[in-house]
Design a protein around this motif. Structure first.
Motif, PDB file in Angstrom:
ATOM      1  N   ILE A  45     100.142 -33.629  25.763  1.00  0.00           N
ATOM      2  CA  ILE A  45     100.083 -35.007  26.292  1.00  0.00           C
ATOM      3  C   ILE A  45     100.843 -34.984  27.401  1.00  0.00           C
ATOM      4  CG2 ILE A  45     101.408 -37.019  25.613  1.00  0.00           C
ATOM      5  CD1 ILE A  45      98.803 -37.066  24.064  1.00  0.00           C
ATOM      6  N   ALA A  49      99.487 -36.358  31.138  1.00  0.00           N
ATOM      7  CA  ALA A  49     100.033 -37.574  31.897  1.00  0.00           C
ATOM      8  C   ALA A  49     100.064 -37.236  33.166  1.00  0.00           C
ATOM      9  CB  ALA A  49     101.330 -38.322  30.777  1.00  0.00           C
ATOM     10  N   SER A 140     104.703 -52.737  22.163  1.00  0.00           N
ATOM     11  CA  SER A 140     103.508 -52.035  22.119  1.00  0.00           C
ATOM     12  C   SER A 140     102.287 -52.780  23.108  1.00  0.00           C
ATOM     13  CB  SER A 140     103.009 -51.569  20.669  1.00  0.00           C
ATOM     14  OG  SER A 140     102.512 -52.677  20.076  1.00  0.00           O
ATOM     15  N   TRP A 144     103.290 -51.273  26.776  1.00  0.00           N
ATOM     16  CA  TRP A 144     102.543 -49.981  26.800  1.00  0.00           C
ATOM     17  C   TRP A 144     100.847 -50.130  26.736  1.00  0.00           C
ATOM     18  CZ3 TRP A 144     106.194 -47.150  28.241  1.00  0.00           C
ATOM     19  CH2 TRP A 144     107.506 -47.259  27.386  1.00  0.00           C
ATOM     20  N   THR A 145     100.409 -50.993  26.069  1.00  0.00           N
ATOM     21  CA  THR A 145      98.613 -51.004  26.019  1.00  0.00           C
ATOM     22  C   THR A 145      98.619 -51.837  27.036  1.00  0.00           C
ATOM     23  OG1 THR A 145      99.172 -51.093  23.486  1.00  0.00           O
ATOM     24  CG2 THR A 145      97.024 -51.593  24.501  1.00  0.00           C
ATOM     25  N   TYR A 174     109.716 -48.653  33.408  1.00  0.00           N
ATOM     26  CA  TYR A 174     109.652 -47.787  32.354  1.00  0.00           C
ATOM     27  C   TYR A 174     108.527 -46.638  33.028  1.00  0.00           C
ATOM     28  CZ  TYR A 174     111.668 -50.535  28.563  1.00  0.00           C
ATOM     29  OH  TYR A 174     112.580 -51.007  27.556  1.00  0.00           O
ATOM     30  N   VAL A 178     103.567 -42.944  28.114  1.00  0.00           N
ATOM     31  CA  VAL A 178     102.661 -43.448  27.116  1.00  0.00           C
ATOM     32  C   VAL A 178     101.555 -44.190  27.591  1.00  0.00           C
ATOM     33  CG1 VAL A 178     102.852 -45.164  25.108  1.00  0.00           C
ATOM     34  CG2 VAL A 178     104.738 -43.602  25.457  1.00  0.00           C
ATOM     35  N   SER A 181      98.814 -41.707  28.481  1.00  0.00           N
ATOM     36  CA  SER A 181      98.484 -40.875  27.386  1.00  0.00           C
ATOM     37  C   SER A 181      97.236 -41.804  26.667  1.00  0.00           C
ATOM     38  CB  SER A 181      99.426 -40.715  26.529  1.00  0.00           C
ATOM     39  OG  SER A 181     100.391 -39.649  27.101  1.00  0.00           O
ATOM     40  N   GLU A 182      97.812 -43.116  26.557  1.00  0.00           N
ATOM     41  CA  GLU A 182      96.710 -44.086  25.957  1.00  0.00           C
ATOM     42  C   GLU A 182      95.543 -44.146  26.599  1.00  0.00           C
ATOM     43  OE1 GLU A 182      98.652 -47.655  25.218  1.00  0.00           O
ATOM     44  OE2 GLU A 182      99.994 -46.845  23.547  1.00  0.00           O
ATOM     45  N   LYS A 198      96.846 -45.388  18.405  1.00  0.00           N
ATOM     46  CA  LYS A 198      97.935 -45.356  17.671  1.00  0.00           C
ATOM     47  C   LYS A 198      98.339 -44.139  17.023  1.00  0.00           C
ATOM     48  CE  LYS A 198      99.254 -48.896  15.129  1.00  0.00           C
ATOM     49  NZ  LYS A 198      99.104 -50.021  14.390  1.00  0.00           N
ATOM     50  N   ILE A 200      98.552 -41.555  18.735  1.00  0.00           N
ATOM     51  CA  ILE A 200      99.634 -40.687  19.400  1.00  0.00           C
ATOM     52  C   ILE A 200     100.919 -40.779  19.037  1.00  0.00           C
ATOM     53  CG2 ILE A 200     100.319 -40.789  21.719  1.00  0.00           C
ATOM     54  CD1 ILE A 200      98.029 -42.185  22.793  1.00  0.00           C
TER      55      ILE A 200
END
Length: 200
Positions: A45, A49, A140, A144-145, A174, A178, A181-182, A198, A200
Motif C-alpha cells: 500500500i 501510494a 471518511s 479521505w473519500t 493531511y 489513504v 490507496s483508495e 473500506k 483497506i
C-alpha cells in the motif's frame, strides 16, 4: 467480474509488498507467514501510494493501464524470486532424497487456539461491517473519500478541488496515503465504490 478485479487488486498489493520485502529483508528476519503477509500489505500500500504520487508529479495520468505498467517491474521481481525459491527447493529435495525427513509438528495451547479463533471471528465481523455500509462518517467522507474520488476522476491532484481555497476543503495538510490507496482500488475496479474500498 467486478469482484474478480477487487480480489486481483488485493493480491496485487500483496505481491508488490512481498517483492519489496524480498528485496529489503535479505537476512530473513520475518519467518512466519502472518508477519510476511502483514508487512507485505503495508509495504504494498505504501509503495502504491508513493509511486502514484510521483507519477502524478510528472503528469502521468492514473488509470488501470498505466498503474499496471508502472508496477510491472515489481511483479517481475516477484516472479524472479518465486522461480529462484522453487529451483532452490527442488535442488534441496534432490540432495536429500535418500534421507528420512521428519515432519515438523506444530502444537498449540488452548490459549493460542482460542486467540486464533477470536482473531478469525473478529476479522469476519469487521469484513461484514465493512461490506454492509458505505462510508458515512465525516472523516471518511470529507477527508479521505472525497480526495480519493477527485484523484480517481481527474487522475491527478493538480486540480481546483485541491488548490482552490473557495472550494470545500477539510484538513488540506493531511497526507495523501489513504486517498491514493483508495484511488488505486477505484482505478482497478473502474468505479468509485464506497463499500469495497473500506477493506483497506
Amino acid at each position: 467480474m467486478y469482484y474478480v478485479w477487487f480480489l486481483f487488486s488485493i493480491l496485487f498489493v500483496f505481491l508488490i509488498g512481498n517483492s519489496l520485502l524480498k528485496i529489503i529483508d535479505r537476512n530473513k528476519l520475518y519467518d512466519t507467514i502472518m508477519e510476511k503477509l502483514a508487512i507485505s500489505y503495508a509495504l504494498g500500500i505504501g509503495a502504491i501510494a508513493i509511486i502514484q504520487f510521483y507519477a502524478m508529479l510528472i503528469r502521468i495520468p492514473l488509470n488501470k493501464t498505466t498503474i499496471l505498467l508502472i508496477f510491472s517491474p515489481f511483479l517481475i521481481v516477484q516472479l524472479y524470486y518465486s522461480v529462484k525459491q522453487i529451483y532452490k527447493k527442488s535442488s534441496i529435495s534432490l540432495v536429500n532424497k535418500g534421507f528420512y525427513m521428519k515432519e515438523r509438528q506444530i502444537s498449540l495451547s488452548i490459549l493460542e487456539i482460542s486467540l486464533i479463533t477470536y482473531l478469525i471471528l473478529l476479522c469476519l465481523i469487521m469484513l461484514f461491517v465493512c461490506l454492509s455500509f458505505p462510508m458515512y462518517t465525516y472523516d471518511s467522507r470529507a477527508m479521505w473519500t472525497f480526495k480519493a474520488k477527485v484523484i480517481f476522476h481527474r487522475q491527478t491532484i493538480f486540480t481546483d478541488e485541491f488548490f482552490d481555497p473557495y472550494r470545500f476543503h477539510s484538513n488540506t495538510r493531511y497526507p495523501l496515503l489513504v486517498p491514493l490507496s483508495e484511488s488505486f482500488f477505484y482505478n482497478m475496479l473502474m468505479k468509485a465504490d464506497d463499500y469495497l474500498v473500506k477493506v483497506i
